[in-house]
Design a protein around this motif. Structure first.
Motif, short mmCIF file in Angstrom:
data_model
loop_
_atom_site.label_atom_id
_atom_site.label_comp_id
_atom_site.label_asym_id
_atom_site.label_seq_id
_atom_site.Cartn_x
_atom_site.Cartn_y
_atom_site.Cartn_z
N LEU A 56 14.52 -4.05 -23.00
CA LEU A 56 14.91 -3.12 -21.96
C LEU A 56 13.69 -2.39 -21.41
O LEU A 56 13.55 -2.22 -20.19
CB LEU A 56 15.95 -2.13 -22.48
N LEU A 57 12.80 -1.96 -22.28
CA LEU A 57 11.58 -1.28 -21.86
C LEU A 57 10.72 -2.18 -20.97
O LEU A 57 10.22 -1.76 -19.92
CB LEU A 57 10.77 -0.83 -23.08
N ILE A 58 10.56 -3.42 -21.37
CA ILE A 58 9.76 -4.37 -20.58
C ILE A 58 10.42 -4.63 -19.23
O ILE A 58 9.75 -4.70 -18.20
CB ILE A 58 9.56 -5.68 -21.37
N ALA A 59 11.73 -4.75 -19.22
CA ALA A 59 12.44 -5.00 -17.96
C ALA A 59 12.31 -3.81 -17.01
O ALA A 59 12.05 -4.00 -15.81
CB ALA A 59 13.92 -5.29 -18.24
N VAL A 60 12.45 -2.59 -17.53
CA VAL A 60 12.31 -1.39 -16.69
C VAL A 60 10.88 -1.28 -16.17
O VAL A 60 10.66 -0.99 -14.98
CB VAL A 60 12.74 -0.13 -17.46
N ALA A 61 9.90 -1.53 -17.02
CA ALA A 61 8.50 -1.48 -16.59
C ALA A 61 8.22 -2.52 -15.51
O ALA A 61 7.50 -2.25 -14.54
CB ALA A 61 7.57 -1.68 -17.78
N SER A 62 8.77 -3.70 -15.65
CA SER A 62 8.56 -4.74 -14.64
C SER A 62 9.19 -4.37 -13.31
O SER A 62 8.60 -4.59 -12.25
CB SER A 62 9.15 -6.07 -15.12
N VAL A 63 10.39 -3.81 -13.36
CA VAL A 63 11.05 -3.40 -12.12
C VAL A 63 10.26 -2.30 -11.44
O VAL A 63 10.02 -2.34 -10.22
CB VAL A 63 12.50 -2.94 -12.41
N LEU A 64 9.81 -1.30 -12.22
CA LEU A 64 9.03 -0.22 -11.63
C LEU A 64 7.70 -0.71 -11.07
O LEU A 64 7.29 -0.32 -9.98
CB LEU A 64 8.78 0.88 -12.68
N ALA A 65 7.02 -1.55 -11.82
CA ALA A 65 5.70 -2.02 -11.41
C ALA A 65 5.77 -2.92 -10.19
O ALA A 65 4.86 -2.92 -9.36
CB ALA A 65 5.03 -2.75 -12.57
N ASN A 66 6.82 -3.69 -10.04
CA ASN A 66 6.91 -4.62 -8.91
C ASN A 66 7.61 -4.03 -7.69
O ASN A 66 7.40 -4.50 -6.58
CB ASN A 66 7.61 -5.90 -9.32
N SER A 67 8.43 -3.02 -7.89
CA SER A 67 9.14 -2.45 -6.75
C SER A 67 8.21 -1.63 -5.86
O SER A 67 8.51 -1.41 -4.69
CB SER A 67 10.31 -1.58 -7.22
N ASP A 68 7.09 -1.22 -6.39
CA ASP A 68 6.18 -0.43 -5.58
C ASP A 68 5.57 -1.24 -4.45
O ASP A 68 5.31 -0.72 -3.37
CB ASP A 68 5.09 0.20 -6.44
N TYR A 69 5.33 -2.52 -4.64
CA TYR A 69 4.85 -3.35 -3.55
C TYR A 69 5.90 -3.45 -2.45
O TYR A 69 5.56 -3.51 -1.26
CB TYR A 69 4.48 -4.75 -4.03
N ALA A 70 7.16 -3.48 -2.82
CA ALA A 70 8.23 -3.53 -1.83
C ALA A 70 8.26 -2.26 -0.99
O ALA A 70 8.68 -2.29 0.17
CB ALA A 70 9.58 -3.73 -2.52
N PHE A 71 7.79 -1.17 -1.55
CA PHE A 71 7.71 0.07 -0.78
C PHE A 71 6.42 0.14 0.03
O PHE A 71 6.41 0.61 1.16
CB PHE A 71 7.78 1.27 -1.73
#
Length: 124
Positions: free
Chosen positions: A5-20
């Motif tokens: 879960l920690l790895i999944a949340v970190a991946s979502v946070l780290a990759n969603s910033d490019y979308a912004f």
């Protein structure tokens, strides 16, 4: 499993910033007068990508368990990305730094932090 879960949340946070960043950086740079041509906007985008590419091998070595380890590296990377966004903004929280409008040096510095932070949060 909490680690997954920690790895999944970190991946979502780290990759969603490019979308912004992608749809907003060009207009933001034009509004600040930092980059006015398509070429200069493209150069701004390349700052974070080049920093990411250059820092990945070093971050991979440092995130080895015998050195720093992956977990602290991921946390530090997410923090670096957040600080990078505050600098690019410019955030009202950092009004003492920019006086209301971001300079090109502040935006480029934020993009450098953003690229290295992306490397730190995604490479381990």
């Amino acid at each position: 499993n909490p680690q997954i879960l920690l790895i999944a949340v970190a991946s979502v946070l780290a990759n969603s910033d490019y979308a912004f960043l992608e749809p907003t950086l060009g207009d933001h740079a034009k509004a600040l007068g930092i980059a006015t041509s398509p070429d200069s906007i493209g150069l701004l985008f390349s700052v974070s990508s080049v920093c990411y590419t250059i820092s990945c091998p070093a971050i991979g070595l440092l995130s080895d368990r015998s050195r720093i380890g992956p977990r602290p590296m991921i946390y530090a990377g997410l923090l670096a990305q957040a600080i990078g966004f505050l600098l690019i903004g410019p955030s009202p929280l950092l009004g003492w730094l920019h006086g209301g409008s971001a300079s090109w040096l502040q935006v480029v510095g934020g993009l450098v932090l953003f690229g290295v932070g992306e490397s730190m949060s995604m490479t381990p």
